[in-house]
Design an enzyme around this catalytic site. Sequence first.
Site: not given
Ligand code: PEP
Length: 269
Positions: A94, A166
């Site tokens: 992550h 992400e």
């Molecule tokens: C995350 O940190 O994995 C995430 C998706 O956070 P957010 O949805 O708050 O951006």
Amino acid sequence: MKRTLIVANWKMNLDTAAASLLVHRLEERIKIYREIEVVLAPSMLVLQPLSLQIDRRKFRLAAQNAFYKDEGAYTGEVSFTMLQDLVHYALVGHSDRRHKFGENLETVREKTAAAIRNDISPIICVGETKQEKLAGETGIVLHDQVTTALSNLTSDNIDNVVIAYEPVWALSNGTDYLHHEIPKPDDITKAVKAIRSNVAHLYGDKAADNLRLLYGGSTNSSTAFDLLSIEGIDGLLVGGASLNYAEFSGIVEAAYRLHYEKQETTHAE
Ligand code: PEP
């Protein structure tokens, strides 16, 4: 049709009592949907009590992190081996781990292999920073993160791997997920195509097609339907919005609506 995977990353929030209350509220709202898999990633401390509370037809559990050695003199760590009976999934790499705890490509590779070795499906998080995006380096960053993470695996292992795209710059601070900047759909399509082509290059087209690929970054109940409609996206990794029961159950509902609409279209053809 693949099952849609919706993962709640609660990060370092919610003690046992607060987590239990949130699960109680979610259980009231979330129905059993065969087509949707809902996964909760609470803090390490809360995994055990939640494993006794959850309705397993509705929820599965994930660890947010674990160490790559199975046992030994690693003070303060918890291994994938220890989590084997508690969780189906574990987040690996992550952005918080990479950028706040110094995890590098090799650490992520070791953790991915350790998860697989212990029958836990890794959810490998990949994504570029704002600086890398502006420098036009998204493709190369994704290539390096994906190929290194998968390099100790065999083709048999790949079916158990999930990758979450992400973009670091799109992640909320936990509360601003309703207004935060997120990528344009075309940019998400481009990134997930690049990830699948990295996987195809290593393990073939079938493995790449079967791979479950999530989007994560400031998702909420109003954006979930459109994000899930993007070609190549098989689910969402949700941070801030997963701490709010109405938001999170709204996201699961959006996933169900999309499945239902797709089924209706297929039947009508
Ligand atoms: C995350 O940190 O994995 C995430 C998706 O956070 P957010 O949805 O708050 O951006």
